[in-house]
Design a protein around this motif. Sequence first.
Motif, PDB file in Angstrom:
ATOM      1  N   ARG A   1       0.812  -1.223   0.000  1.00  0.00           N
ATOM      2  CA  ARG A   1       0.000   0.000   0.000  1.00  0.00           C
ATOM      3  C   ARG A   1       0.842   1.269   0.000  1.00  0.00           C
ATOM      4  O   ARG A   1       0.341   2.354  -0.283  1.00  0.00           O
TER       5      ARG A   1
ATOM      6  N   ASP B   1      -7.254   1.621   3.426  1.00  0.00           N
ATOM      7  CA  ASP B   1      -7.062   2.759   2.520  1.00  0.00           C
ATOM      8  C   ASP B   1      -7.951   3.940   2.913  1.00  0.00           C
ATOM      9  O   ASP B   1      -7.498   5.084   2.988  1.00  0.00           O
TER      10      ASP B   1
ATOM     11  N   TRP C   1     -12.938   3.663  -6.038  1.00  0.00           N
ATOM     12  CA  TRP C   1     -11.738   2.960  -5.575  1.00  0.00           C
ATOM     13  C   TRP C   1     -12.117   1.488  -5.389  1.00  0.00           C
ATOM     14  O   TRP C   1     -12.971   1.171  -4.570  1.00  0.00           O
TER      15      TRP C   1
ATOM     16  N   ASN D   1     -10.186  -1.847  -4.642  1.00  0.00           N
ATOM     17  CA  ASN D   1      -8.891  -2.464  -4.336  1.00  0.00           C
ATOM     18  C   ASN D   1      -9.091  -3.959  -4.056  1.00  0.00           C
ATOM     19  O   ASN D   1      -9.417  -4.356  -2.945  1.00  0.00           O
TER      20      ASN D   1
ATOM     21  N   LEU E   1      -7.323  -2.234  -8.237  1.00  0.00           N
ATOM     22  CA  LEU E   1      -6.280  -3.261  -8.099  1.00  0.00           C
ATOM     23  C   LEU E   1      -6.896  -4.601  -8.483  1.00  0.00           C
ATOM     24  O   LEU E   1      -8.020  -4.914  -8.078  1.00  0.00           O
TER      25      LEU E   1
ATOM     26  N   TRP F   1      -2.515  -2.699 -11.471  1.00  0.00           N
ATOM     27  CA  TRP F   1      -3.092  -1.425 -11.017  1.00  0.00           C
ATOM     28  C   TRP F   1      -3.479  -0.612 -12.240  1.00  0.00           C
ATOM     29  O   TRP F   1      -2.661  -0.434 -13.148  1.00  0.00           O
TER      30      TRP F   1
END
Length: 393
Positions: A54, A80, A139, A141, A172, A234
């Motif tokens: 991270r 995050d 987002w 992840n 991700l 990513w």
Amino acid sequence: MDFLDVSREKWREVPAGGDVMGRVFSSDLLKASDAELLTHWQRMDESGRVPDHRGWYQVLYCEAFAGRQVVEVGSGLGFDGIHFMRNGAKWVFTDIVKDNLETVRRLVDLHGLSAQADYLWIDKPEALLALQGEFDVVWANGSLHHAPFEIARLESQILLGRLKPGGRWIELFYPYERWVRQGRPDFSEWGKVTDGERTPWAEWYDVERIKRRLFPAATVTILDLQFGGGQYGWVDLAVDGTGSVALPPAAVEKLTRSADVIGLPLVSLHGTVQRQAGGPAFRCSSRIWDYSWAIDIGEAVGKIGEDTASNRKWAIDLEFELGSGAVGFILTAENHDEFLGREVVADARPTLQRVTASTYGASPPPRWLLMRNVAHETASSGTLVSASLRISN
Ligand SMILES: C[S@@+](CC[C@H](N)C(=O)[O-])C[C@H]1O[C@@H](n2cnc3c(N)ncnc32)[C@H](O)[C@@H]1O
């Protein structure tokens, strides 16, 4: 039981920070006292902050997210979100597991960040329609690749509808190369390899496959990289607000058709190419830049239709084996010298590879898929395994 119920049963157990701390059940964390919960979470958070996990992206986006509205899909234990909120972001945590969200809510309160946070439980994809307001960033992840493509597409399309014009889609995922390396298992089996026995699904992605999930939203690629020792991919995309996200389903279906072009007329230019059971096997001449072969894709272009609105492009997804040298793939107009997009170069590798070659725009439509030798004094050789033409965003 529908897929998300099965998935929920797995994801009550979430990654405990870094790659070295294993996993933890959120229901167990909820039994801890505030002090115990905070201490445990801080230890997990610390271990995940290493540069190749991270660390790098928490630095990269730190200032940019201050004052921004972010919605996270699949927030786990909130590592995050809490980091970026401490640096000024406003965050909406969403997850398919209620206890994960409950744990994050307690942690956010313990950090004194409640005023910047909101929460949404995803019992089914449509639950995301209840999101309030508009967002600067989506987002995702390590979450959406754990659902079959159509479920992930539904969630993505709802989230896209809440993104501000020019907003960012940051994700991700597990890359295609990892899937090949791990034996190309069915997605219903691969999750067991990547995330343990109880994992019902893991699906590979690359930037093109994420764009397919976001289609018809038009995007600009800001970042497309692998990290974490090749285990993670990513992608950071700027989403064009003028992309016609709200197209009727029939129009989307028409625009997402693809056509297999491997059987179409193939001309040999320099070197040799022979059709075999596994696909056309080629050996280039050893001169760099010599055109090796070209497939006439005119028929497929006609079949898919030239109905490509302004900002769309043509794309061709290619799978191949390349035993030696390096080759470039290009979509060209009638004349082979008229390249319609950037040449995509691949170096020899012992495993199956895939790339996507695209045009810069909708017209003129491509006529040929051309491959040339791009290695110095090497007769590059390999086999084209599949080639599929489509319209791209
Ligand atoms: C590997 S964890 C990642 C958690 C977190 N994003 C992080 O960086 O630690 C996957 C998370 O995604 C959630 N998840 C799994 N499938 C999902 C789906 N289809 N939609 C939304 N979240 C999902 C799980 O509940 C879990 O919290």
